[in-house]
Design a protein around this motif. Structure first.
Motif, PDB file in Angstrom:
ATOM      1  N   ALA A 141       0.528   8.959 -13.185  1.00 44.31           N
ATOM      2  CA  ALA A 141       0.615   7.876 -12.199  1.00 44.31           C
ATOM      3  C   ALA A 141      -0.092   8.228 -10.895  1.00 44.31           C
ATOM      4  CB  ALA A 141       2.076   7.547 -11.923  1.00 44.31           C
ATOM      5  N   ARG A 142      -0.705   9.416 -10.834  1.00 45.68           N
ATOM      6  CA  ARG A 142      -1.359   9.838  -9.586  1.00 45.68           C
ATOM      7  C   ARG A 142      -2.873   9.925  -9.700  1.00 45.68           C
ATOM      8  NH1 ARG A 142      -0.371  14.739  -7.498  1.00 45.68           N
ATOM      9  NH2 ARG A 142       0.026  15.675  -9.525  1.00 45.68           N
ATOM     10  N   GLY A 143      -3.415   9.779 -10.914  1.00 46.20           N
ATOM     11  CA  GLY A 143      -4.858   9.884 -11.109  1.00 46.20           C
ATOM     12  C   GLY A 143      -5.139  10.291 -12.538  1.00 46.20           C
ATOM     13  N   GLN A 144      -6.155  11.102 -12.724  1.00 52.41           N
ATOM     14  CA  GLN A 144      -6.481  11.605 -14.053  1.00 52.41           C
ATOM     15  C   GLN A 144      -6.906  13.062 -13.946  1.00 52.41           C
ATOM     16  OE1 GLN A 144      -6.779   9.798 -17.532  1.00 52.41           O
ATOM     17  NE2 GLN A 144      -5.044   9.159 -16.300  1.00 52.41           N
ATOM     18  N   PHE A 145      -6.135  13.914 -14.640  1.00 53.41           N
ATOM     19  CA  PHE A 145      -6.463  15.327 -14.717  1.00 53.41           C
ATOM     20  C   PHE A 145      -6.472  15.947 -13.317  1.00 53.41           C
ATOM     21  CE2 PHE A 145      -8.359  12.755 -18.057  1.00 53.41           C
ATOM     22  CZ  PHE A 145      -7.593  13.192 -19.130  1.00 53.41           C
TER      23      PHE A 145
ATOM     24  N   GLY B  13     -10.839   5.397 -16.299  1.00 50.05           N
ATOM     25  CA  GLY B  13     -10.149   6.545 -16.880  1.00 50.05           C
ATOM     26  C   GLY B  13     -10.399   7.802 -16.070  1.00 50.05           C
ATOM     27  N   GLY B  14     -10.351   7.636 -14.739  1.00 54.15           N
ATOM     28  CA  GLY B  14     -10.654   8.780 -13.880  1.00 54.15           C
ATOM     29  C   GLY B  14     -12.150   8.927 -13.698  1.00 54.15           C
ATOM     30  N   CYS B  15     -12.616  10.139 -13.606  1.00 52.78           N
ATOM     31  CA  CYS B  15     -14.030  10.454 -13.370  1.00 52.78           C
ATOM     32  C   CYS B  15     -14.965   9.654 -14.271  1.00 52.78           C
ATOM     33  CB  CYS B  15     -14.237  11.944 -13.611  1.00 52.78           C
ATOM     34  SG  CYS B  15     -15.963  12.459 -13.670  1.00 52.78           S
ATOM     35  N   PHE B  16     -15.830   8.839 -13.644  1.00 56.32           N
ATOM     36  CA  PHE B  16     -16.713   8.009 -14.479  1.00 56.32           C
ATOM     37  C   PHE B  16     -17.803   8.816 -15.170  1.00 56.32           C
ATOM     38  CE2 PHE B  16     -18.086   6.133 -10.097  1.00 56.32           C
ATOM     39  CZ  PHE B  16     -18.765   7.280  -9.731  1.00 56.32           C
ATOM     40  N   TRP B  17     -18.107  10.007 -14.687  1.00 57.10           N
ATOM     41  CA  TRP B  17     -19.047  10.861 -15.418  1.00 57.10           C
ATOM     42  C   TRP B  17     -18.496  11.141 -16.820  1.00 57.10           C
ATOM     43  CZ3 TRP B  17     -19.286  15.440 -11.405  1.00 57.10           C
ATOM     44  CH2 TRP B  17     -19.923  15.004 -10.233  1.00 57.10           C
ATOM     45  N   CYS B  18     -17.191  11.474 -16.856  1.00 62.92           N
ATOM     46  CA  CYS B  18     -16.552  11.844 -18.123  1.00 62.92           C
ATOM     47  C   CYS B  18     -16.416  10.638 -19.038  1.00 62.92           C
ATOM     48  CB  CYS B  18     -15.175  12.447 -17.853  1.00 62.92           C
ATOM     49  SG  CYS B  18     -15.238  13.985 -16.900  1.00 62.92           S
ATOM     50  N   MET B  19     -16.051   9.507 -18.471  1.00 67.04           N
ATOM     51  CA  MET B  19     -15.913   8.296 -19.279  1.00 67.04           C
ATOM     52  C   MET B  19     -17.261   7.898 -19.874  1.00 67.04           C
ATOM     53  SD  MET B  19     -12.806   7.077 -19.476  1.00 67.04           S
ATOM     54  CE  MET B  19     -12.928   5.290 -19.608  1.00 67.04           C
ATOM     55  N   GLU B  20     -18.299   8.035 -19.067  1.00 68.59           N
ATOM     56  CA  GLU B  20     -19.649   7.713 -19.548  1.00 68.59           C
ATOM     57  C   GLU B  20     -20.016   8.624 -20.727  1.00 68.59           C
ATOM     58  OE1 GLU B  20     -24.142   7.171 -17.683  1.00 68.59           O
ATOM     59  OE2 GLU B  20     -22.463   7.523 -16.327  1.00 68.59           O
ATOM     60  N   SER B  21     -19.758   9.903 -20.567  1.00 69.65           N
ATOM     61  CA  SER B  21     -20.055  10.873 -21.616  1.00 69.65           C
ATOM     62  C   SER B  21     -19.259  10.571 -22.880  1.00 69.65           C
ATOM     63  CB  SER B  21     -19.722  12.280 -21.119  1.00 69.65           C
ATOM     64  OG  SER B  21     -19.760  13.215 -22.165  1.00 69.65           O
ATOM     65  N   ASP B  22     -17.974  10.303 -22.731  1.00 68.83           N
ATOM     66  CA  ASP B  22     -17.111  10.074 -23.893  1.00 68.83           C
ATOM     67  C   ASP B  22     -17.511   8.818 -24.663  1.00 68.83           C
ATOM     68  OD1 ASP B  22     -15.645  12.338 -23.266  1.00 68.83           O
ATOM     69  OD2 ASP B  22     -14.133  11.236 -22.124  1.00 68.83           O
TER      70      ASP B  22
ATOM     71  N   ARG C  17      -7.101  14.220 -32.370  1.00 71.15           N
ATOM     72  CA  ARG C  17      -7.683  12.888 -32.119  1.00 71.15           C
ATOM     73  C   ARG C  17      -8.509  12.855 -30.845  1.00 71.15           C
ATOM     74  NH1 ARG C  17      -2.730   8.992 -32.297  1.00 71.15           N
ATOM     75  NH2 ARG C  17      -1.641  10.902 -31.777  1.00 71.15           N
ATOM     76  N   ALA C  18      -8.298  13.843 -29.969  1.00 71.80           N
ATOM     77  CA  ALA C  18      -9.119  13.944 -28.752  1.00 71.80           C
ATOM     78  C   ALA C  18     -10.579  14.090 -29.181  1.00 71.80           C
ATOM     79  CB  ALA C  18      -8.679  15.108 -27.898  1.00 71.80           C
ATOM     80  N   THR C  19     -11.469  13.305 -28.582  1.00 70.08           N
ATOM     81  CA  THR C  19     -12.825  13.189 -29.130  1.00 70.08           C
ATOM     82  C   THR C  19     -13.893  13.980 -28.404  1.00 70.08           C
ATOM     83  OG1 THR C  19     -13.299  11.239 -27.778  1.00 70.08           O
ATOM     84  CG2 THR C  19     -12.315  10.860 -29.945  1.00 70.08           C
ATOM     85  N   HIS C  20     -13.514  14.746 -27.397  1.00 65.67           N
ATOM     86  CA  HIS C  20     -14.542  15.454 -26.610  1.00 65.67           C
ATOM     87  C   HIS C  20     -15.395  16.312 -27.509  1.00 65.67           C
ATOM     88  CE1 HIS C  20     -12.485  19.346 -26.837  1.00 65.67           C
ATOM     89  NE2 HIS C  20     -11.375  18.635 -26.828  1.00 65.67           N
TER      90      HIS C  20
ATOM     91  N   ARG D 213     -15.903  19.623 -15.746  1.00 70.08           N
ATOM     92  CA  ARG D 213     -14.978  19.122 -16.762  1.00 70.08           C
ATOM     93  C   ARG D 213     -14.016  20.218 -17.222  1.00 70.08           C
ATOM     94  NH1 ARG D 213     -15.618  14.347 -20.876  1.00 70.08           N
ATOM     95  NH2 ARG D 213     -13.866  14.775 -22.241  1.00 70.08           N
ATOM     96  N   TRP D 214     -14.544  21.418 -17.393  1.00 69.57           N
ATOM     97  CA  TRP D 214     -13.710  22.536 -17.825  1.00 69.57           C
ATOM     98  C   TRP D 214     -12.696  22.900 -16.748  1.00 69.57           C
ATOM     99  CZ3 TRP D 214     -13.462  27.687 -15.953  1.00 69.57           C
ATOM    100  CH2 TRP D 214     -12.663  28.540 -16.734  1.00 69.57           C
ATOM    101  N   ARG D 215     -13.158  22.996 -15.501  1.00 71.89           N
ATOM    102  CA  ARG D 215     -12.255  23.356 -14.398  1.00 71.89           C
ATOM    103  C   ARG D 215     -11.196  22.289 -14.162  1.00 71.89           C
ATOM    104  NH1 ARG D 215     -16.375  26.020  -9.877  1.00 71.89           N
ATOM    105  NH2 ARG D 215     -16.565  28.053 -10.901  1.00 71.89           N
ATOM    106  N   CYS D 216     -11.556  21.055 -14.451  1.00 69.82           N
ATOM    107  CA  CYS D 216     -10.622  19.945 -14.247  1.00 69.82           C
ATOM    108  C   CYS D 216      -9.516  19.945 -15.309  1.00 69.82           C
ATOM    109  CB  CYS D 216     -11.381  18.618 -14.284  1.00 69.82           C
ATOM    110  SG  CYS D 216     -10.523  17.250 -13.482  1.00 69.82           S
ATOM    111  N   GLY D 217      -9.718  20.657 -16.385  1.00 70.25           N
ATOM    112  CA  GLY D 217      -8.711  20.741 -17.434  1.00 70.25           C
ATOM    113  C   GLY D 217      -8.588  19.482 -18.267  1.00 70.25           C
TER     114      GLY D 217
END
Length: 199
Positions: free
Chosen positions: A103-107, A32-41, A196-199, A180-184
């Motif tokens: 289709a080009r990545g994530q965020f 789901g893109g950046c694995f740091w974020c996926m790990e956190s979520d 429903r977004a769980t961040h 994460r904030w800068r990445c939007g």
């Protein structure tokens, strides 16, 4: 003496029960893109016992972050207790933490290694993944859901000199939150999924 034996017996029963329970954990691999974020979520999700960052989906053996990982997705291997959270529960949490239309990545992260994907290990997982994807397609009829469902392949955890990527959000919280904030990421997730977004 009986009391002591009773305590020993109880402890033994609890110990073996916990071992038996530990044997029932299962794994899911998701990109789901950046694995740091996926790990956190996913580490915030009840029933998840461990999340490991790594690479999967490519043919190259032993990919590295700073070296060659061509053909691989940044992904996480999620260990979970199915008595607490089901595979469908894992997938439901996954969808509301990604942009399934990109289709080009994530965020802010673009490129093949940042694409989203669900990696299934068997037919049961495939059917559940397809069912949840169909629900997302039905919810957004005017958009194209590009997240593929792929056969699982070798998962390569980040290790060695690059092991600082594991638990990055915990060990480098200020840098992680700024990224994460800068990445939007969160603002885009709210645009798609609302509350429903769980961040």
């Amino acid at each position: 003496m009986k009391k002591i034996l009773g305590i020993v017996l109880t402890s033994s029963v609890l110990f073996y029960a916990s071992l038996a329970h530990a044997d029932k954990t299962e794994k899911a691999v998701l990109a789901g893109g950046c694995f740091w974020c996926m790990e956190s979520d996913f580490e915030k999700l009840e029933g998840v016992t461990d999340v490991i960052s790594g690479f999967t989906g490519g043919e190259l053996k032993n990919p590295t972050y700073n070296g060659n990982h061509r053909g691989h997705y940044e992904a996480v291997e999620i260990t979970y207790d199915p008595a607490i959270v089901s595979y469908k529960g894992i997938l439901d949490h996954y969808w509301v933490n990604i942009d399934p239309f990109d289709a080009r990545g994530q965020f802010c992260d673009k490129g093949p290694s940042y694409l989203s994907a669900i990696f299934v290990a068997n037919e049961q997982e495939r059917k559940l993944a397809e069912k949840t994807k169909e629900a997302v397609i039905a919810e957004f009829p005017n958009q194209t859901v590009v997240t593929p469902i792929l056969n699982a392949s070798t998962f390569y955890p980040i290790k060695g000199k690059e092991s600082y990527h594991q638990d990055y959000y915990k060990n480098n919280s200020i840098r992680y939150n700024t990224y994460r904030w800068r990445c939007g990421r969160d603002s885009r997730l709210e645009d798609i999924w609302g509350d429903r977004a769980t961040h």
